[in-house]
Motif scaffolding. Sequence first.
Motif, PDB file in Angstrom:
ATOM      1  N   VAL A  43       0.872  -1.173   0.000  1.00 41.85           N
ATOM      2  CA  VAL A  43       0.000   0.000   0.000  1.00 41.85           C
ATOM      3  C   VAL A  43       0.906   1.219   0.000  1.00 41.85           C
ATOM      4  CG1 VAL A  43      -1.743   1.310   1.280  1.00 41.85           C
ATOM      5  CG2 VAL A  43      -1.823  -1.193   1.271  1.00 41.85           C
ATOM      6  N   VAL A  44       0.610   2.155  -0.886  1.00 38.46           N
ATOM      7  CA  VAL A  44       1.317   3.432  -0.872  1.00 38.46           C
ATOM      8  C   VAL A  44       0.299   4.540  -0.644  1.00 38.46           C
ATOM      9  CG1 VAL A  44       3.233   2.668  -2.336  1.00 38.46           C
ATOM     10  CG2 VAL A  44       1.238   3.716  -3.388  1.00 38.46           C
ATOM     11  N   ALA A  45       0.735   5.592   0.022  1.00 39.40           N
ATOM     12  CA  ALA A  45      -0.084   6.774   0.241  1.00 39.40           C
ATOM     13  C   ALA A  45       0.463   7.887  -0.635  1.00 39.40           C
ATOM     14  CB  ALA A  45      -0.037   7.188   1.714  1.00 39.40           C
ATOM     15  N   VAL A  46      -0.429   8.509  -1.391  1.00 38.62           N
ATOM     16  CA  VAL A  46      -0.052   9.548  -2.344  1.00 38.62           C
ATOM     17  C   VAL A  46      -0.710  10.858  -1.927  1.00 38.62           C
ATOM     18  CG1 VAL A  46      -0.130  10.215  -4.785  1.00 38.62           C
ATOM     19  CG2 VAL A  46       0.128   7.804  -4.160  1.00 38.62           C
ATOM     20  N   ASP A  47       0.087  11.932  -1.906  1.00 38.81           N
ATOM     21  CA  ASP A  47      -0.475  13.231  -1.523  1.00 38.81           C
ATOM     22  C   ASP A  47      -1.133  13.899  -2.726  1.00 38.81           C
ATOM     23  OD1 ASP A  47       1.530  14.476  -3.053  1.00 38.81           O
ATOM     24  OD2 ASP A  47       2.657  15.196  -1.314  1.00 38.81           O
ATOM     25  N   GLY A  48      -1.687  15.073  -2.507  1.00 38.02           N
ATOM     26  CA  GLY A  48      -2.399  15.799  -3.553  1.00 38.02           C
ATOM     27  C   GLY A  48      -1.542  16.189  -4.739  1.00 38.02           C
ATOM     28  N   ASP A  49      -0.227  16.238  -4.548  1.00 40.35           N
ATOM     29  CA  ASP A  49       0.683  16.562  -5.644  1.00 40.35           C
ATOM     30  C   ASP A  49       1.153  15.325  -6.403  1.00 40.35           C
ATOM     31  OD1 ASP A  49       0.594  19.297  -5.044  1.00 40.35           O
ATOM     32  OD2 ASP A  49       2.209  19.100  -3.563  1.00 40.35           O
ATOM     33  N   ALA A  51       2.865  12.779  -5.014  1.00 36.57           N
ATOM     34  CA  ALA A  51       4.075  12.207  -4.423  1.00 36.57           C
ATOM     35  C   ALA A  51       3.711  11.098  -3.442  1.00 36.57           C
ATOM     36  CB  ALA A  51       4.868  13.286  -3.697  1.00 36.57           C
ATOM     37  N   VAL A  52       4.487  10.024  -3.458  1.00 37.87           N
ATOM     38  CA  VAL A  52       4.305   8.948  -2.485  1.00 37.87           C
ATOM     39  C   VAL A  52       4.900   9.418  -1.163  1.00 37.87           C
ATOM     40  CG1 VAL A  52       4.916   6.575  -1.881  1.00 37.87           C
ATOM     41  CG2 VAL A  52       4.260   7.129  -4.219  1.00 37.87           C
ATOM     42  N   VAL A  53       4.048   9.478  -0.115  1.00 38.22           N
ATOM     43  CA  VAL A  53       4.480   9.999   1.175  1.00 38.22           C
ATOM     44  C   VAL A  53       4.489   8.943   2.270  1.00 38.22           C
ATOM     45  CG1 VAL A  53       3.812  12.380   0.656  1.00 38.22           C
ATOM     46  CG2 VAL A  53       2.154  10.813   1.713  1.00 38.22           C
ATOM     47  N   ALA A  54       4.011   7.737   1.955  1.00 38.34           N
ATOM     48  CA  ALA A  54       4.029   6.659   2.944  1.00 38.34           C
ATOM     49  C   ALA A  54       3.858   5.338   2.220  1.00 38.34           C
ATOM     50  CB  ALA A  54       2.906   6.846   3.973  1.00 38.34           C
ATOM     51  N   VAL A  71       6.602  -0.177   7.157  1.00 46.29           N
ATOM     52  CA  VAL A  71       5.604   0.905   7.211  1.00 46.29           C
ATOM     53  C   VAL A  71       6.388   2.186   7.498  1.00 46.29           C
ATOM     54  CG1 VAL A  71       3.566   1.832   8.359  1.00 46.29           C
ATOM     55  CG2 VAL A  71       3.770  -0.644   7.963  1.00 46.29           C
ATOM     56  N   LEU A  72       6.447   3.038   6.502  1.00 50.10           N
ATOM     57  CA  LEU A  72       7.222   4.278   6.586  1.00 50.10           C
ATOM     58  C   LEU A  72       6.334   5.449   6.196  1.00 50.10           C
ATOM     59  CD1 LEU A  72      10.368   3.088   4.591  1.00 50.10           C
ATOM     60  CD2 LEU A  72      10.186   3.287   7.064  1.00 50.10           C
ATOM     61  N   VAL A  73       6.430   6.537   6.943  1.00 48.43           N
ATOM     62  CA  VAL A  73       5.650   7.745   6.651  1.00 48.43           C
ATOM     63  C   VAL A  73       6.596   8.940   6.607  1.00 48.43           C
ATOM     64  CG1 VAL A  73       3.765   9.254   7.398  1.00 48.43           C
ATOM     65  CG2 VAL A  73       3.621   6.782   7.795  1.00 48.43           C
ATOM     66  N   HIS A  74       6.577   9.652   5.511  1.00 49.15           N
ATOM     67  CA  HIS A  74       7.385  10.863   5.358  1.00 49.15           C
ATOM     68  C   HIS A  74       6.987  11.846   6.454  1.00 49.15           C
ATOM     69  CE1 HIS A  74       9.051  14.528   3.664  1.00 49.15           C
ATOM     70  NE2 HIS A  74       9.716  13.783   2.795  1.00 49.15           N
ATOM     71  N   PRO A  75       7.945  12.544   7.057  1.00 52.20           N
ATOM     72  CA  PRO A  75       7.614  13.510   8.120  1.00 52.20           C
ATOM     73  C   PRO A  75       6.551  14.538   7.717  1.00 52.20           C
ATOM     74  CG  PRO A  75       9.977  13.180   8.034  1.00 52.20           C
ATOM     75  CD  PRO A  75       9.401  12.442   6.847  1.00 52.20           C
ATOM     76  N   ASP A  76       6.490  14.911   6.445  1.00 53.27           N
ATOM     77  CA  ASP A  76       5.482  15.877   5.996  1.00 53.27           C
ATOM     78  C   ASP A  76       4.062  15.327   6.095  1.00 53.27           C
ATOM     79  OD1 ASP A  76       7.565  17.592   5.436  1.00 53.27           O
ATOM     80  OD2 ASP A  76       7.490  17.285   3.259  1.00 53.27           O
ATOM     81  N   ALA A  77       3.931  13.995   6.166  1.00 49.55           N
ATOM     82  CA  ALA A  77       2.602  13.371   6.247  1.00 49.55           C
ATOM     83  C   ALA A  77       2.329  12.771   7.626  1.00 49.55           C
ATOM     84  CB  ALA A  77       2.465  12.293   5.172  1.00 49.55           C
ATOM     85  N   ALA A  78       3.252  12.984   8.547  1.00 46.50           N
ATOM     86  CA  ALA A  78       3.095  12.430   9.897  1.00 46.50           C
ATOM     87  C   ALA A  78       1.916  13.087  10.604  1.00 46.50           C
ATOM     88  CB  ALA A  78       4.376  12.646  10.696  1.00 46.50           C
ATOM     89  N   GLU A  79       1.417  12.397  11.609  1.00 46.67           N
ATOM     90  CA  GLU A  79       0.321  12.890  12.455  1.00 46.67           C
ATOM     91  C   GLU A  79      -0.997  13.075  11.693  1.00 46.67           C
ATOM     92  OE1 GLU A  79       0.989  12.776  15.647  1.00 46.67           O
ATOM     93  OE2 GLU A  79       3.096  12.427  15.187  1.00 46.67           O
ATOM     94  N   GLN A  80      -1.149  12.353  10.585  1.00 47.59           N
ATOM     95  CA  GLN A  80      -2.401  12.408   9.823  1.00 47.59           C
ATOM     96  C   GLN A  80      -3.118  11.056   9.844  1.00 47.59           C
ATOM     97  OE1 GLN A  80      -1.979  14.066   5.855  1.00 47.59           O
ATOM     98  NE2 GLN A  80      -0.245  15.302   6.516  1.00 47.59           N
ATOM     99  N   GLY A  81      -2.587  10.107  10.621  1.00 41.81           N
ATOM    100  CA  GLY A  81      -3.199   8.786  10.685  1.00 41.81           C
ATOM    101  C   GLY A  81      -2.888   7.900   9.494  1.00 41.81           C
ATOM    102  N   VAL A  82      -1.912   8.266   8.701  1.00 41.60           N
ATOM    103  CA  VAL A  82      -1.597   7.525   7.488  1.00 41.60           C
ATOM    104  C   VAL A  82      -1.067   6.134   7.825  1.00 41.60           C
ATOM    105  CG1 VAL A  82      -0.225   7.497   5.365  1.00 41.60           C
ATOM    106  CG2 VAL A  82      -1.156   9.654   6.216  1.00 41.60           C
ATOM    107  N   ALA A  83      -0.192   6.024   8.807  1.00 42.34           N
ATOM    108  CA  ALA A  83       0.342   4.707   9.183  1.00 42.34           C
ATOM    109  C   ALA A  83      -0.785   3.775   9.622  1.00 42.34           C
ATOM    110  CB  ALA A  83       1.388   4.841  10.285  1.00 42.34           C
TER     111      ALA A  83
END
Length: 140
Positions: A43-49, A51-54, A71-83
């Motif tokens: 599973v990858v998480a992609v931001d609005g731009d 970019a894969v952020v997790a 399971v890795l989350v870019h610091p810019d996407a941390a604290e959003q519940g992505v993990a």
Amino acid sequence: MVTLHDRIPTVAEQLAIADAVGWHDRFDAESLGRSLERSLHGVVAVDGDGAVVAMGRLVGDGVRYFTVQDVLVHPDAAEQGVATRIVERLLAWVRATAPAEAIVGLFSSPEAVGVYEAAGFERADRDPIGMVQALRPDAR
């Protein structure tokens, strides 16, 4: 807004996130491609731009034993519940795929223990912190 996609990350995507979290030395770039290819699911998480952020992936035999891996989350996407969302999606895939009760394990960094405990994993009495959870398949 971060969206989740069911796919294995590319080598470049994983290494970029690993570098962003200070884990640049935890992966062998030369063998990472083979490792990723042999993943059961990702599973990858992609931001609005775009970019894969997790990311997160599963390894194992695909029948009874599964391991949540990387399971890795870019610091810019941390604290959003992505993990948490990634782990939940990986476990849902196991429930939908495993033909019988499955054992899912992982190793956690101290900072991520809460994410895994919230998903139903339990601590083991050793270092690194090992966790395990028995999942029953969805009713068919």
